[in-house]
Design a protein around this motif. Structure first.
Motif, PDB file in Angstrom:
ATOM      1  N   ASN A 151       0.817  -1.210   0.000  1.00 39.19           N
ATOM      2  CA  ASN A 151       0.000   0.000   0.000  1.00 39.19           C
ATOM      3  C   ASN A 151       0.854   1.265   0.000  1.00 39.19           C
ATOM      4  OD1 ASN A 151      -2.759   1.205   0.260  1.00 39.19           O
ATOM      5  ND2 ASN A 151      -1.803   2.065   2.088  1.00 39.19           N
ATOM      6  N   LYS A 152       2.105   1.153   0.435  1.00 40.60           N
ATOM      7  CA  LYS A 152       2.976   2.338   0.453  1.00 40.60           C
ATOM      8  C   LYS A 152       3.383   2.782  -0.955  1.00 40.60           C
ATOM      9  CE  LYS A 152       7.447   0.002   1.178  1.00 40.60           C
ATOM     10  NZ  LYS A 152       7.123  -1.351   0.843  1.00 40.60           N
ATOM     11  N   ASP A 153       3.209   1.895  -1.940  1.00 43.26           N
ATOM     12  CA  ASP A 153       3.501   2.252  -3.326  1.00 43.26           C
ATOM     13  C   ASP A 153       2.462   3.249  -3.843  1.00 43.26           C
ATOM     14  OD1 ASP A 153       5.511   0.293  -3.225  1.00 43.26           O
ATOM     15  OD2 ASP A 153       4.210  -1.238  -4.115  1.00 43.26           O
ATOM     16  N   ALA A 154       2.867   4.052  -4.793  1.00 45.91           N
ATOM     17  CA  ALA A 154       1.949   5.008  -5.428  1.00 45.91           C
ATOM     18  C   ALA A 154       1.077   4.242  -6.429  1.00 45.91           C
ATOM     19  CB  ALA A 154       2.742   6.110  -6.125  1.00 45.91           C
ATOM     20  N   ALA A 155      -0.171   3.983  -6.026  1.00 43.27           N
ATOM     21  CA  ALA A 155      -1.033   3.138  -6.852  1.00 43.27           C
ATOM     22  C   ALA A 155      -2.460   3.671  -6.890  1.00 43.27           C
ATOM     23  CB  ALA A 155      -1.031   1.704  -6.314  1.00 43.27           C
ATOM     24  N   ILE A 156      -3.133   3.276  -7.956  1.00 43.85           N
ATOM     25  CA  ILE A 156      -4.574   3.478  -8.074  1.00 43.85           C
ATOM     26  C   ILE A 156      -5.191   2.086  -7.947  1.00 43.85           C
ATOM     27  CG2 ILE A 156      -4.431   3.410 -10.593  1.00 43.85           C
ATOM     28  CD1 ILE A 156      -6.838   5.199 -10.750  1.00 43.85           C
ATOM     29  N   TYR A 157      -6.231   1.955  -7.133  1.00 44.87           N
ATOM     30  CA  TYR A 157      -6.890   0.680  -6.884  1.00 44.87           C
ATOM     31  C   TYR A 157      -8.291   0.726  -7.478  1.00 44.87           C
ATOM     32  CZ  TYR A 157      -3.071   0.283  -3.559  1.00 44.87           C
ATOM     33  OH  TYR A 157      -1.823   0.252  -2.985  1.00 44.87           O
ATOM     34  N   ILE A 158      -8.596  -0.264  -8.301  1.00 42.52           N
ATOM     35  CA  ILE A 158      -9.906  -0.353  -8.943  1.00 42.52           C
ATOM     36  C   ILE A 158     -10.788  -1.294  -8.126  1.00 42.52           C
ATOM     37  CG2 ILE A 158     -11.154  -1.036 -11.026  1.00 42.52           C
ATOM     38  CD1 ILE A 158      -8.529  -0.533 -12.590  1.00 42.52           C
ATOM     39  N   HIS A 159     -12.018  -0.865  -7.879  1.00 41.82           N
ATOM     40  CA  HIS A 159     -12.957  -1.670  -7.108  1.00 41.82           C
ATOM     41  C   HIS A 159     -14.325  -1.742  -7.792  1.00 41.82           C
ATOM     42  CE1 HIS A 159     -10.485  -2.122  -3.539  1.00 41.82           C
ATOM     43  NE2 HIS A 159     -10.160  -0.857  -3.646  1.00 41.82           N
ATOM     44  N   ARG A 160     -15.013  -2.825  -7.552  1.00 41.57           N
ATOM     45  CA  ARG A 160     -16.434  -3.006  -7.881  1.00 41.57           C
ATOM     46  C   ARG A 160     -16.800  -2.673  -9.334  1.00 41.57           C
ATOM     47  NH1 ARG A 160     -16.546  -0.007  -3.610  1.00 41.57           N
ATOM     48  NH2 ARG A 160     -17.879   1.564  -4.531  1.00 41.57           N
ATOM     49  N   ILE A 161     -16.144  -3.317 -10.251  1.00 40.13           N
ATOM     50  CA  ILE A 161     -16.541  -3.178 -11.653  1.00 40.13           C
ATOM     51  C   ILE A 161     -17.852  -3.938 -11.828  1.00 40.13           C
ATOM     52  CG2 ILE A 161     -15.981  -3.691 -14.057  1.00 40.13           C
ATOM     53  CD1 ILE A 161     -12.991  -3.619 -13.204  1.00 40.13           C
ATOM     54  N   ALA A 162     -18.877  -3.248 -12.262  1.00 42.69           N
ATOM     55  CA  ALA A 162     -20.180  -3.872 -12.497  1.00 42.69           C
ATOM     56  C   ALA A 162     -20.651  -3.473 -13.895  1.00 42.69           C
ATOM     57  CB  ALA A 162     -21.191  -3.422 -11.441  1.00 42.69           C
ATOM     58  N   THR A 163     -20.902  -4.465 -14.714  1.00 43.76           N
ATOM     59  CA  THR A 163     -21.272  -4.237 -16.106  1.00 43.76           C
ATOM     60  C   THR A 163     -22.746  -4.544 -16.327  1.00 43.76           C
ATOM     61  OG1 THR A 163     -19.031  -4.815 -16.816  1.00 43.76           O
ATOM     62  CG2 THR A 163     -20.748  -4.891 -18.498  1.00 43.76           C
ATOM     63  N   ASN A 164     -23.406  -3.634 -17.020  1.00 43.77           N
ATOM     64  CA  ASN A 164     -24.787  -3.843 -17.447  1.00 43.77           C
ATOM     65  C   ASN A 164     -24.811  -5.113 -18.301  1.00 43.77           C
ATOM     66  OD1 ASN A 164     -27.133  -3.721 -19.139  1.00 43.77           O
ATOM     67  ND2 ASN A 164     -27.269  -1.519 -18.801  1.00 43.77           N
ATOM     68  N   ARG A 215     -22.190  -6.864 -21.629  1.00 45.65           N
ATOM     69  CA  ARG A 215     -21.157  -7.875 -21.365  1.00 45.65           C
ATOM     70  C   ARG A 215     -20.577  -8.347 -22.687  1.00 45.65           C
ATOM     71  NH1 ARG A 215     -24.696 -10.723 -17.034  1.00 45.65           N
ATOM     72  NH2 ARG A 215     -24.202  -9.423 -15.241  1.00 45.65           N
ATOM     73  N   GLY A 216     -19.299  -8.666 -22.652  1.00 38.02           N
ATOM     74  CA  GLY A 216     -18.634  -9.149 -23.863  1.00 38.02           C
ATOM     75  C   GLY A 216     -18.042  -8.044 -24.711  1.00 38.02           C
ATOM     76  N   ASN A 217     -18.127  -6.798 -24.245  1.00 38.07           N
ATOM     77  CA  ASN A 217     -17.583  -5.665 -25.001  1.00 38.07           C
ATOM     78  C   ASN A 217     -16.207  -5.229 -24.519  1.00 38.07           C
ATOM     79  OD1 ASN A 217     -19.664  -4.996 -26.968  1.00 38.07           O
ATOM     80  ND2 ASN A 217     -20.948  -4.565 -25.193  1.00 38.07           N
ATOM     81  N   ASN A 218     -15.552  -6.075 -23.726  1.00 32.50           N
ATOM     82  CA  ASN A 218     -14.196  -5.788 -23.230  1.00 32.50           C
ATOM     83  C   ASN A 218     -14.105  -4.446 -22.519  1.00 32.50           C
ATOM     84  OD1 ASN A 218     -12.908  -8.230 -24.133  1.00 32.50           O
ATOM     85  ND2 ASN A 218     -13.131  -7.429 -26.207  1.00 32.50           N
ATOM     86  N   ILE A 272      -9.365 -14.686 -13.443  1.00 34.09           N
ATOM     87  CA  ILE A 272      -7.914 -14.462 -13.433  1.00 34.09           C
ATOM     88  C   ILE A 272      -7.396 -14.376 -14.860  1.00 34.09           C
ATOM     89  CG2 ILE A 272      -5.679 -15.537 -12.892  1.00 34.09           C
ATOM     90  CD1 ILE A 272      -7.081 -16.619 -10.285  1.00 34.09           C
ATOM     91  N   ASN A 273      -7.797 -15.324 -15.699  1.00 31.58           N
ATOM     92  CA  ASN A 273      -7.339 -15.314 -17.100  1.00 31.58           C
ATOM     93  C   ASN A 273      -7.848 -14.095 -17.850  1.00 31.58           C
ATOM     94  OD1 ASN A 273      -5.747 -17.622 -16.961  1.00 31.58           O
ATOM     95  ND2 ASN A 273      -7.514 -18.953 -17.271  1.00 31.58           N
ATOM     96  N   TYR A 274      -9.086 -13.698 -17.581  1.00 28.58           N
ATOM     97  CA  TYR A 274      -9.636 -12.509 -18.234  1.00 28.58           C
ATOM     98  C   TYR A 274      -8.847 -11.261 -17.856  1.00 28.58           C
ATOM     99  CZ  TYR A 274     -12.737  -8.715 -19.543  1.00 28.58           C
ATOM    100  OH  TYR A 274     -13.235  -7.557 -20.074  1.00 28.58           O
TER     101      TYR A 274
END
Length: 169
Positions: A77-90, A94-97, A130-132
């Protein structure tokens, strides 16, 4: 397609997408998201950390970001990072990458905010997911057992998470 900040008028649709995501997770025998706090999402909107993709005047996808995530990432967490959370797709999109679109947006957003990493987690060891995420440009860092989960949504309690990262050059 446009990527933009969510606003308070999007709240109902955001929670509709969360519910649809939870229903999809159930069908896939995945860890299912709990009901998220409305206050949490309102705060993310106010802090300009909740985003959406618009396609054909519809919200196609939503996600949130954070610039700190110590309970999941520990020492990293001490690294300079952006964290992505809760991706929810209509479901209609789906399937549009769309995760690839979020990754490209995140690279730009991270550079503007002087971040060196884009990070994401998912609860459990879902090989398909994981593969996606690997196809979307993330490196799979492995599994991590969470120790302290007070302050995290309920699905993290006693959880093992899959960790992902993109190192920006």
């Amino acid at each position: 397609m446009t990527l933009e900040k969510s606003n308070i008028e999007d709240l109902e649709e955001i929670f509709k997408l969360y519910k649809q995501a939870s229903q999809f997770q159930e069908t896939k025998k995945m860890v299912v998201w709990p009901s998220f706090s409305k206050e949490m999402v309102i705060n993310e909107i106010k802090e300009q950390k909740q985003f959406k993709i618009i396609i054909s005047n519809q919200i196609a996808c939503v996600w949130a970001i954070a610039f700190t995530d110590p309970l999941i990432w520990g020492e990293k967490n001490k690294d300079a990072a952006i964290y992505i959370h809760r991706i929810a797709t209509n479901p209609n999109f789906r399937g549009n990458n769309l995760v690839k679109e979020i990754v490209e947006w995140s690279k730009k957003h991270a550079k503007i905010n002087k971040k060196e990493y884009i990070r994401m987690d998912t609860v459990g060891e879902n090989l398909g997911l994981i593969n996606y995420y690997k196809k979307c440009g993330f490196e799979f860092l492995g599994l991590s057992k969470l120790n302290e989960t007070n302050g995290l949504p309920a699905h993290y309690k006693n959880a093992t998470v899959s960790l992902f990262e993109i190192k920006l050059t």
